[in-house]
Motif scaffolding. Structure first.
Motif, PDB file in Angstrom:
ATOM      1  N   ARG A 145       1.271   6.527  -6.925  1.00 58.88           N
ATOM      2  CA  ARG A 145      -0.021   7.728  -7.271  1.00 58.88           C
ATOM      3  C   ARG A 145       0.464   8.888  -7.250  1.00 58.88           C
ATOM      4  O   ARG A 145       0.213   9.818  -8.090  1.00 58.88           O
ATOM      5  CB  ARG A 145      -0.987   7.208  -6.396  1.00 58.88           C
ATOM      6  CG  ARG A 145      -1.857   5.975  -6.506  1.00 58.88           C
ATOM      7  CD  ARG A 145      -3.116   6.150  -5.646  1.00 58.88           C
ATOM      8  NE  ARG A 145      -3.844   4.923  -5.895  1.00 58.88           N
ATOM      9  CZ  ARG A 145      -4.046   3.713  -5.149  1.00 58.88           C
ATOM     10  NH1 ARG A 145      -3.441   3.730  -3.966  1.00 58.88           N
ATOM     11  NH2 ARG A 145      -4.695   2.765  -5.564  1.00 58.88           N
ATOM     12  N   ASP A 182       0.967  -1.184   0.075  1.00 55.64           N
ATOM     13  CA  ASP A 182      -0.182   0.152   0.036  1.00 55.64           C
ATOM     14  C   ASP A 182       0.919   1.187  -0.027  1.00 55.64           C
ATOM     15  O   ASP A 182       0.556   2.260  -0.694  1.00 55.64           O
ATOM     16  CB  ASP A 182      -1.015  -0.068   1.293  1.00 55.64           C
ATOM     17  CG  ASP A 182      -1.998  -0.942   1.049  1.00 55.64           C
ATOM     18  OD1 ASP A 182      -2.174  -1.434  -0.192  1.00 55.64           O
ATOM     19  OD2 ASP A 182      -2.755  -1.370   2.137  1.00 55.64           O
ATOM     20  N   VAL A 235      -0.683   0.652 -11.087  1.00 59.10           N
ATOM     21  CA  VAL A 235      -0.441   0.828  -9.548  1.00 59.10           C
ATOM     22  C   VAL A 235      -0.014  -0.282  -8.850  1.00 59.10           C
ATOM     23  O   VAL A 235       0.844  -0.548  -8.155  1.00 59.10           O
ATOM     24  CB  VAL A 235      -1.329   1.941  -8.917  1.00 59.10           C
ATOM     25  CG1 VAL A 235      -0.875   2.055  -7.305  1.00 59.10           C
ATOM     26  CG2 VAL A 235      -1.197   3.250  -9.446  1.00 59.10           C
ATOM     27  N   GLU A 236      -1.190  -0.891  -8.851  1.00 54.91           N
ATOM     28  CA  GLU A 236      -1.180  -2.464  -7.819  1.00 54.91           C
ATOM     29  C   GLU A 236      -0.120  -3.335  -8.432  1.00 54.91           C
ATOM     30  O   GLU A 236       0.800  -3.635  -7.677  1.00 54.91           O
ATOM     31  CB  GLU A 236      -2.442  -2.991  -8.087  1.00 54.91           C
ATOM     32  CG  GLU A 236      -2.430  -4.231  -7.449  1.00 54.91           C
ATOM     33  CD  GLU A 236      -2.607  -4.304  -5.837  1.00 54.91           C
ATOM     34  OE1 GLU A 236      -2.251  -5.245  -5.095  1.00 54.91           O
ATOM     35  OE2 GLU A 236      -3.160  -3.232  -5.349  1.00 54.91           O
ATOM     36  N   ALA A 258       3.439  -1.908  -7.491  1.00 55.56           N
ATOM     37  CA  ALA A 258       3.898  -1.851  -6.287  1.00 55.56           C
ATOM     38  C   ALA A 258       4.131  -3.189  -5.719  1.00 55.56           C
ATOM     39  O   ALA A 258       4.934  -3.197  -4.895  1.00 55.56           O
ATOM     40  CB  ALA A 258       2.324  -1.289  -5.468  1.00 55.56           C
ATOM     41  N   GLU A 279      -3.607   4.448 -12.846  1.00 56.84           N
ATOM     42  CA  GLU A 279      -4.134   3.615 -11.986  1.00 56.84           C
ATOM     43  C   GLU A 279      -4.224   2.089 -12.258  1.00 56.84           C
ATOM     44  O   GLU A 279      -3.916   1.420 -11.283  1.00 56.84           O
ATOM     45  CB  GLU A 279      -5.582   4.099 -11.778  1.00 56.84           C
ATOM     46  CG  GLU A 279      -6.172   3.513 -10.364  1.00 56.84           C
ATOM     47  CD  GLU A 279      -5.393   3.997  -9.106  1.00 56.84           C
ATOM     48  OE1 GLU A 279      -5.488   2.938  -8.274  1.00 56.84           O
ATOM     49  OE2 GLU A 279      -4.699   4.765  -8.742  1.00 56.84           O
ATOM     50  N   ASN A 324       3.999   1.599  -1.261  1.00 59.58           N
ATOM     51  CA  ASN A 324       4.439   1.516  -2.568  1.00 59.58           C
ATOM     52  C   ASN A 324       3.503   2.374  -3.531  1.00 59.58           C
ATOM     53  O   ASN A 324       3.724   3.138  -4.639  1.00 59.58           O
ATOM     54  CB  ASN A 324       4.872   0.261  -3.287  1.00 59.58           C
ATOM     55  CG  ASN A 324       6.255  -0.215  -2.575  1.00 59.58           C
ATOM     56  OD1 ASN A 324       6.749   0.349  -1.953  1.00 59.58           O
ATOM     57  ND2 ASN A 324       6.336  -1.390  -2.696  1.00 59.58           N
ATOM     58  N   LYS A 325       2.169   1.707  -3.392  1.00 63.25           N
ATOM     59  CA  LYS A 325       1.146   2.273  -4.221  1.00 63.25           C
ATOM     60  C   LYS A 325       0.768   3.905  -4.111  1.00 63.25           C
ATOM     61  O   LYS A 325       0.875   4.639  -5.079  1.00 63.25           O
ATOM     62  CB  LYS A 325      -0.155   1.508  -3.815  1.00 63.25           C
ATOM     63  CG  LYS A 325      -0.363   0.012  -4.254  1.00 63.25           C
ATOM     64  CD  LYS A 325      -1.384  -0.869  -3.733  1.00 63.25           C
ATOM     65  CE  LYS A 325      -2.654  -0.272  -3.915  1.00 63.25           C
ATOM     66  NZ  LYS A 325      -3.827  -1.045  -3.607  1.00 63.25           N
TER      67      LYS A 325
END
Length: 206
Positions: free
Chosen positions: A152, A145, A161-162, A165, A158, A147-148
């Motif tokens: 961002r 989270d 992102v996951e 990360a 978007e 890293n996300k």
């Protein structure tokens, strides 16, 4: 007339000597044992000998061995959260923050081998202990989270992102294992850092 019990009453001095050690003293000693041989190495008598006290001192701070293990795992998680708070991206200069974070994560194992040994032991224990598994999951999710959040701030699309990360997390954890205890590998660390940074920056949505 009251019958003598045959036992000398506990003196305040004796009670104080047992209570001098704190929970953290025991948990610090436990960390050394876990780093050296995993959770199977974690024995109350061994810890008492290491600390130079009797087993009775242990029960001032913990109900039993299981309480020690749970307390150790909880403290490990809480300290990882403190580290994350310290490194939390502010968003003021995300590119610089990305490089700084990668530099810290990629070189940490070379500086602090015991910290990595404890983490690997916790992860191994999580394969057969439910509480350890929950703790590891909490830490992993918090790290991903964070890293996300950084990506961002960087303006990464978007839908990327996951995955980015998680990729960055796996890359840094893997690097820590490979680089554990090694020094003088600055060039390799620099290349990995630049590669991960280029990959992240190449996914910007702007």
């Amino acid at each position: 007339m009251a019958k003598a019990s045959g036992k000398a009453p506990s003196s305040p001095k004796a009670a104080k000597s047992k209570a001098q050690l704190t929970r953290d003293d025991w948990l610090d000693a436990a960390a050394g044992e876990v780093a050296a041989g995993g959770f199977s190495n974690l024995r109350v008598l061994t810890l008492a000998k290491r600390l130079g006290v009797t087993r009775g001192s242990f029960y001032w701070h913990f109900r039993d061995h299981e309480d020690l293990v749970v307390s150790f795992l909880d403290r490990w998680r809480d300290r990882r959260f403190v580290e994350l708070d310290y490194m939390r991206p502010k968003g003021e200069n995300p590119e610089e923050e990305l490089h700084q974070l990668l530099q810290i994560l990629l070189t940490d194992a070379a500086r602090n081998i015991r910290r990595l040994q404890v983490e690997l032991a916790v992860r191994d224990f999580a394969r057969r202990n439910e509480h350890a598994a929950r703790i590891v999951d909490e830490v992993d999710r918090a790290r991903v989270d964070q890293n996300k959040l950084l990506f961002r701030h960087l303006g990464v699309a978007e839908d990327q992102v996951e995955d980015l990360a998680r990729l960055m997390y796996m890359a840094t954890v893997g690097s820590q294992v490979v680089q554990a205890g090694r020094k003088g590998n600055e060039a390799a660390v620099e290349r990995i850092e630049q590669l991960v940074a280029r990959l992240a920056l190449g996914q910007r949505s702007d």
